[in-house]
Design a protein around this motif. Structure first.
Motif, PDB file in Angstrom:
ATOM      1  N   LEU A   1       0.847  -1.185   0.000  1.00 41.87           N
ATOM      2  CA  LEU A   1       0.000   0.000   0.000  1.00 41.87           C
ATOM      3  C   LEU A   1       0.885   1.238   0.000  1.00 41.87           C
ATOM      4  CD1 LEU A   1      -2.662   1.647   0.452  1.00 41.87           C
ATOM      5  CD2 LEU A   1      -2.276   1.308   2.913  1.00 41.87           C
TER       6      LEU A   1
ATOM      7  N   MET B   1       0.248   4.918   0.653  1.00 46.08           N
ATOM      8  CA  MET B   1      -0.791   5.821   1.159  1.00 46.08           C
ATOM      9  C   MET B   1      -0.323   7.267   1.030  1.00 46.08           C
ATOM     10  SD  MET B   1      -3.805   5.423   2.486  1.00 46.08           S
ATOM     11  CE  MET B   1      -4.910   6.840   2.544  1.00 46.08           C
TER      12      MET B   1
ATOM     13  N   CYS C   1      -0.065   8.753  -2.105  1.00 47.85           N
ATOM     14  CA  CYS C   1       0.920   8.345  -3.113  1.00 47.85           C
ATOM     15  C   CYS C   1       1.494   9.495  -3.933  1.00 47.85           C
ATOM     16  CB  CYS C   1       0.314   7.297  -4.043  1.00 47.85           C
ATOM     17  SG  CYS C   1      -1.073   7.902  -5.044  1.00 47.85           S
TER      18      CYS C   1
ATOM     19  N   ASP D   1      -4.547   8.459  -2.913  1.00 46.18           N
ATOM     20  CA  ASP D   1      -4.317   9.861  -2.573  1.00 46.18           C
ATOM     21  C   ASP D   1      -5.659  10.569  -2.511  1.00 46.18           C
ATOM     22  OD1 ASP D   1      -1.480  11.703  -2.767  1.00 46.18           O
ATOM     23  OD2 ASP D   1      -3.394  12.766  -2.699  1.00 46.18           O
TER      24      ASP D   1
ATOM     25  N   ASP E   1      -9.385   8.383   1.080  1.00 47.73           N
ATOM     26  CA  ASP E   1      -8.629   8.434   2.327  1.00 47.73           C
ATOM     27  C   ASP E   1      -8.406   7.025   2.856  1.00 47.73           C
ATOM     28  OD1 ASP E   1      -7.275   9.584   4.427  1.00 47.73           O
ATOM     29  OD2 ASP E   1      -8.938  10.836   5.102  1.00 47.73           O
ATOM     30  N   VAL E   2      -7.960   6.943   4.117  1.00 41.65           N
ATOM     31  CA  VAL E   2      -7.543   5.677   4.696  1.00 41.65           C
ATOM     32  C   VAL E   2      -8.695   4.682   4.839  1.00 41.65           C
ATOM     33  CG1 VAL E   2      -7.888   6.333   7.104  1.00 41.65           C
ATOM     34  CG2 VAL E   2      -6.038   4.736   6.515  1.00 41.65           C
TER      35      VAL E   2
ATOM     36  N   ILE F   1       3.407  -1.358   3.989  1.00 43.04           N
ATOM     37  CA  ILE F   1       2.654  -0.115   3.857  1.00 43.04           C
ATOM     38  C   ILE F   1       3.642   1.048   3.856  1.00 43.04           C
ATOM     39  CG2 ILE F   1       0.978   1.441   4.925  1.00 43.04           C
ATOM     40  CD1 ILE F   1      -0.456  -0.983   6.049  1.00 43.04           C
TER      41      ILE F   1
ATOM     42  N   ALA G   1       3.879   5.218   3.813  1.00 47.32           N
ATOM     43  CA  ALA G   1       3.084   6.421   4.057  1.00 47.32           C
ATOM     44  C   ALA G   1       4.014   7.612   4.243  1.00 47.32           C
ATOM     45  CB  ALA G   1       2.188   6.245   5.281  1.00 47.32           C
TER      46      ALA G   1
ATOM     47  N   HIS H   1      -3.521   7.922  11.605  1.00 51.08           N
ATOM     48  CA  HIS H   1      -3.718   6.717  10.796  1.00 51.08           C
ATOM     49  C   HIS H   1      -2.900   5.508  11.230  1.00 51.08           C
ATOM     50  CE1 HIS H   1      -5.210   9.206   7.068  1.00 51.08           C
ATOM     51  NE2 HIS H   1      -6.039   9.255   8.100  1.00 51.08           N
TER      52      HIS H   1
ATOM     53  N   TYR I   1      -3.072   1.562   9.949  1.00 50.12           N
ATOM     54  CA  TYR I   1      -2.001   0.881   9.223  1.00 50.12           C
ATOM     55  C   TYR I   1      -1.610  -0.408   9.934  1.00 50.12           C
ATOM     56  CZ  TYR I   1      -1.293   5.520   7.059  1.00 50.12           C
ATOM     57  OH  TYR I   1      -1.452   6.711   6.406  1.00 50.12           O
TER      58      TYR I   1
END
Length: 287
Positions: A157, A159, A161, A182, A209-210, A221, A223, A233, A237
């Motif tokens: 992932l 997040m 991006c 994004d 979003d998340v 992940i 971020a 977040h 995650y």
């Protein structure tokens, strides 16, 4: 640019740039950038006599500097002005100033108007309004962190991006199932364009979003966002990481390490690696 710009409001296209003259420049410049980041300023340019700071017009207000405490510190002489950068000028500036960057002699990030690189990983990015060219310390640190990791057959992932440069690198390193997210419509469209430029066919890009990762799990992940968003977040995650999974974070300063680390520890994650560059930080945590 290849986008259908009719979907975007003009405010998405415009940025406000502040130019700060600071005497003496240190440590006031670092303190000022940290305070401005809390207000939503997205990127900074460090100068010999101060900094330039950029914020989307959509996120800007006339009184946005009203409670920036360093501006009232009598130990420093700080003056500033600001102006609007319209989208067409912003894009022209990127094309004028954008030069290829190379990380550890292994990964090159370049624009479409540059010659292909001979490094192990060669990523073609036209950033336009999106964040993630490799020039900023945080993107550079994340690339450096990723170069020493095993992505073969991993689910990933990315997040926040931006240009999707990190997702593209993960795919080039062997990841098979990648999701890039994004919240910004411009970044979403730019990411899609950059996937096409790099013939990336294993990455799905989504705008949002998340909450888009509810019910999903990943081996890795990534971020690269900002301190406050990360703190909010990190528990999500952690819940989305497979056992033994890795979480890569950046977008904050060295003084934020204890706060970020404590939040990760509370979420069942342990610190594995730290990289720093000009007071910016990238951390890797293991689930």
């Amino acid at each position: 640019a290849g986008y259908c710009e009719c979907y975007l409001m003009p405010d998405y296209h415009d940025y406000i740039v502040y130019s700060f003259d600071i005497d003496p420049p240190e440590p006031a410049s670092e303190i000022l950038m940290a305070e401005l980041a809390e207000k939503g300023f997205e990127s900074f340019e460090e100068l010999k006599t101060g900094i330039k700071a950029y914020i989307r017009r959509l996120d800007w207000s006339d009184n946005i500097l009203s409670d920036i405490s360093i501006l009232n510190n009598t130990d420093f002489d700080i003056s500033f002005n600001h102006k609007l950068i319209e989208a067409e000028n912003w894009n022209a500036k990127w094309e004028q100033d954008f030069s290829p960057i190379e990380v550890d002699g292994r990964c090159t990030v370049r624009a479409s108007f540059h010659e292909p690189a001979k490094t192990e990983y060669d990523i073609e990015i036209d950033p336009k309004m999106s964040f993630g060219t490799g020039h900023h310390e945080t993107t550079h640190l994340m690339i450096k962190m990723m170069l020493d990791m095993d992505f073969n057959d991993k689910s990933v992932l990315d997040m926040g991006c931006g240009t999707a440069v990190l997702a593209i690198l993960a795919e080039q390193k062997g990841a098979k199932n990648l999701l890039a997210i994004d919240i910004d419509p411009w970044s979403y469209r730019n990411a899609l364009e950059n996937l096409d430029r790099n013939k990336s066919d294993k990455i799905t890009v989504r705008e949002g979003d998340v909450d888009l990762i509810d019910g999903l799990n990943f081996d890795i992940i990534i971020a690269n966002i900002n301190r406050n968003v990360l703190l909010e977040h990190i528990p999500t995650y952690s819940s989305a990481l497979n056992e033994g999974g890795q979480l890569l974070l950046s977008g904050f300063y060295s003084e934020d390490i204890p706060t970020i680390s404590d939040r990760c520890l509370d979420s069942g994650l342990s610190l594995s690696k730290k990289l720093e560059r000009n007071n910016w930080v990238s951390l890797k945590f293991i689930n």
